[in-house]
Design a protein around this motif. Structure first.
Motif, PDB file in Angstrom:
ATOM      1  N   ASP A  92       0.830  -1.203   0.000  1.00  0.00           N
ATOM      2  CA  ASP A  92       0.000   0.000   0.000  1.00  0.00           C
ATOM      3  C   ASP A  92       0.875   1.267   0.000  1.00  0.00           C
ATOM      4  O   ASP A  92       1.364   1.661  -1.039  1.00  0.00           O
ATOM      5  CB  ASP A  92      -0.979  -0.016   1.169  1.00  0.00           C
ATOM      6  CG  ASP A  92      -2.053   1.044   1.040  1.00  0.00           C
ATOM      7  OD1 ASP A  92      -2.475   1.337  -0.095  1.00  0.00           O
ATOM      8  OD2 ASP A  92      -2.470   1.615   2.073  1.00  0.00           O
ATOM      9  N   SER A  93       1.087   1.896   1.139  1.00  0.00           N
ATOM     10  CA  SER A  93       1.870   3.138   1.198  1.00  0.00           C
ATOM     11  C   SER A  93       3.256   2.909   1.814  1.00  0.00           C
ATOM     12  O   SER A  93       3.879   3.839   2.316  1.00  0.00           O
ATOM     13  CB  SER A  93       1.116   4.211   1.988  1.00  0.00           C
ATOM     14  OG  SER A  93       0.940   3.784   3.320  1.00  0.00           O
ATOM     15  N   GLU A  94       3.719   1.674   1.769  1.00  0.00           N
ATOM     16  CA  GLU A  94       5.043   1.328   2.282  1.00  0.00           C
ATOM     17  C   GLU A  94       5.792   0.536   1.218  1.00  0.00           C
ATOM     18  O   GLU A  94       5.180  -0.141   0.400  1.00  0.00           O
ATOM     19  CB  GLU A  94       4.948   0.444   3.528  1.00  0.00           C
ATOM     20  CG  GLU A  94       4.170   1.043   4.669  1.00  0.00           C
ATOM     21  CD  GLU A  94       3.988   0.016   5.773  1.00  0.00           C
ATOM     22  OE1 GLU A  94       4.496   0.248   6.872  1.00  0.00           O
ATOM     23  OE2 GLU A  94       3.350  -1.028   5.502  1.00  0.00           O
ATOM     24  N   PHE A 102       5.244   6.231   2.536  1.00  0.00           N
ATOM     25  CA  PHE A 102       4.821   7.284   1.616  1.00  0.00           C
ATOM     26  C   PHE A 102       3.547   7.960   2.108  1.00  0.00           C
ATOM     27  O   PHE A 102       2.817   7.415   2.936  1.00  0.00           O
ATOM     28  CB  PHE A 102       4.559   6.689   0.223  1.00  0.00           C
ATOM     29  CG  PHE A 102       5.788   6.134  -0.424  1.00  0.00           C
ATOM     30  CD1 PHE A 102       6.593   6.929  -1.214  1.00  0.00           C
ATOM     31  CD2 PHE A 102       6.143   4.809  -0.238  1.00  0.00           C
ATOM     32  CE1 PHE A 102       7.732   6.421  -1.812  1.00  0.00           C
ATOM     33  CE2 PHE A 102       7.284   4.279  -0.832  1.00  0.00           C
ATOM     34  CZ  PHE A 102       8.085   5.093  -1.627  1.00  0.00           C
ATOM     35  N   SER A 103       3.263   9.136   1.552  1.00  0.00           N
ATOM     36  CA  SER A 103       2.065   9.895   1.924  1.00  0.00           C
ATOM     37  C   SER A 103       0.789   9.272   1.383  1.00  0.00           C
ATOM     38  O   SER A 103      -0.304   9.584   1.858  1.00  0.00           O
ATOM     39  CB  SER A 103       2.183  11.332   1.406  1.00  0.00           C
ATOM     40  OG  SER A 103       2.286  11.341  -0.018  1.00  0.00           O
ATOM     41  N   ASP A 104       0.918   8.379   0.394  1.00  0.00           N
ATOM     42  CA  ASP A 104      -0.249   7.751  -0.215  1.00  0.00           C
ATOM     43  C   ASP A 104       0.207   6.420  -0.808  1.00  0.00           C
ATOM     44  O   ASP A 104       1.399   6.100  -0.788  1.00  0.00           O
ATOM     45  CB  ASP A 104      -0.818   8.661  -1.305  1.00  0.00           C
ATOM     46  CG  ASP A 104      -2.275   8.365  -1.627  1.00  0.00           C
ATOM     47  OD1 ASP A 104      -2.843   7.414  -1.062  1.00  0.00           O
ATOM     48  OD2 ASP A 104      -2.839   9.096  -2.461  1.00  0.00           O
ATOM     49  N   ALA A 105      -0.718   5.676  -1.364  1.00  0.00           N
ATOM     50  CA  ALA A 105      -0.368   4.384  -1.969  1.00  0.00           C
ATOM     51  C   ALA A 105       0.648   4.597  -3.087  1.00  0.00           C
ATOM     52  O   ALA A 105       0.605   5.589  -3.813  1.00  0.00           O
ATOM     53  CB  ALA A 105      -1.621   3.707  -2.518  1.00  0.00           C
ATOM     54  N   VAL A 106       1.566   3.659  -3.208  1.00  0.00           N
ATOM     55  CA  VAL A 106       2.621   3.726  -4.208  1.00  0.00           C
ATOM     56  C   VAL A 106       2.517   2.497  -5.103  1.00  0.00           C
ATOM     57  O   VAL A 106       1.968   1.476  -4.690  1.00  0.00           O
ATOM     58  CB  VAL A 106       4.005   3.829  -3.515  1.00  0.00           C
ATOM     59  CG1 VAL A 106       4.366   2.566  -2.798  1.00  0.00           C
ATOM     60  CG2 VAL A 106       5.086   4.235  -4.484  1.00  0.00           C
ATOM     61  N   ASP A 131       4.528  12.739  -6.519  1.00  0.00           N
ATOM     62  CA  ASP A 131       3.653  12.143  -5.515  1.00  0.00           C
ATOM     63  C   ASP A 131       3.597  10.643  -5.725  1.00  0.00           C
ATOM     64  O   ASP A 131       3.641  10.180  -6.865  1.00  0.00           O
ATOM     65  CB  ASP A 131       2.237  12.718  -5.611  1.00  0.00           C
ATOM     66  CG  ASP A 131       2.154  14.114  -5.034  1.00  0.00           C
ATOM     67  OD1 ASP A 131       2.746  14.343  -3.974  1.00  0.00           O
ATOM     68  OD2 ASP A 131       1.492  14.963  -5.658  1.00  0.00           O
ATOM     69  N   PRO A 132       3.460   9.866  -4.731  1.00  0.00           N
ATOM     70  CA  PRO A 132       3.382  10.248  -3.331  1.00  0.00           C
ATOM     71  C   PRO A 132       4.745  10.669  -2.785  1.00  0.00           C
ATOM     72  O   PRO A 132       5.779  10.281  -3.314  1.00  0.00           O
ATOM     73  CB  PRO A 132       2.881   8.983  -2.637  1.00  0.00           C
ATOM     74  CG  PRO A 132       3.347   7.871  -3.507  1.00  0.00           C
ATOM     75  CD  PRO A 132       3.363   8.410  -4.904  1.00  0.00           C
TER      76      PRO A 132
END
Length: 173
Positions: A53-55, A92-96, A109-110
């Protein structure tokens, strides 16, 4: 008396607020699949990653660690972290997704909220010929004793990242 109680409650509220430091409690990528931008090759550094997800957990494998196979034999190769290979954990600030790592032009972004580089450990690669295929090797990559220490000196101890993944390379000429 009421002013005194409100003052105490105000102090408690201010003191209990987060200072903005990100707390990383668990690094768990066992269920995430290994990904890469270009097929892994011998005699070159290889960048591989797992996304949750965001990691992301990023492995920069030292040059020559793959394709040390011998026809018919299983070979174990060890690569030290951080001396030979590098393991990095990013939040991260959002999904990557894969495009973040594979784009020619880096994305904006993210945003990276936190990055922790492993300070110790081993990458262990078990190389064996692919059964009934004399042109490829299978490499099972695992991590052992990986040690992350955050910017504020806290050691991340709850790791679930032992099995990094499996990749295939062609038998060198």
């Amino acid at each position: 008396m009421r002013k005194f109680i409100f003052s105490i409650l105000g102090c408690i509220t201010i003191l209990s607020c987060s200072d903005g430091d990100l707390q990383i409690e668990t690094i768990d990528f066992d269920s995430a699949s290994i990904q890469y931008c270009a097929n892994p090759v011998a005699d070159a550094k290889n960048l591989m990653f797992k996304i949750n997800d965001s990691e992301a957990l990023i492995l920069e494998l030292q040059s020559g660690a793959l394709n040390r196979g011998v026809a018919g034999d299983t070979v174990i190769t060890e690569s030290t972290v951080p001396g030979q290979s590098q393991v990095t954990y990013r939040v991260f600030s959002d999904a990557v997704n894969k495009d973040y790592f594979c784009s020619d032009i880096p994305t904006v972004d993210p945003k990276v909220i936190d990055e922790v580089v492993a300070e110790g450990g081993m990458v262990i690669i078990e190389t064996m010929p692919v059964e009934n295929d004399t042109t490829r090797f299978e490499h099972n990559i695992s991590l052992s004793g990986i040690s992350f220490v955050t910017g504020n000196g806290e050691r991340i101890t709850n790791l679930a990242i032992n099995e990094f993944g499996e990749v295939f390379t062609v038998v060198p000429d």
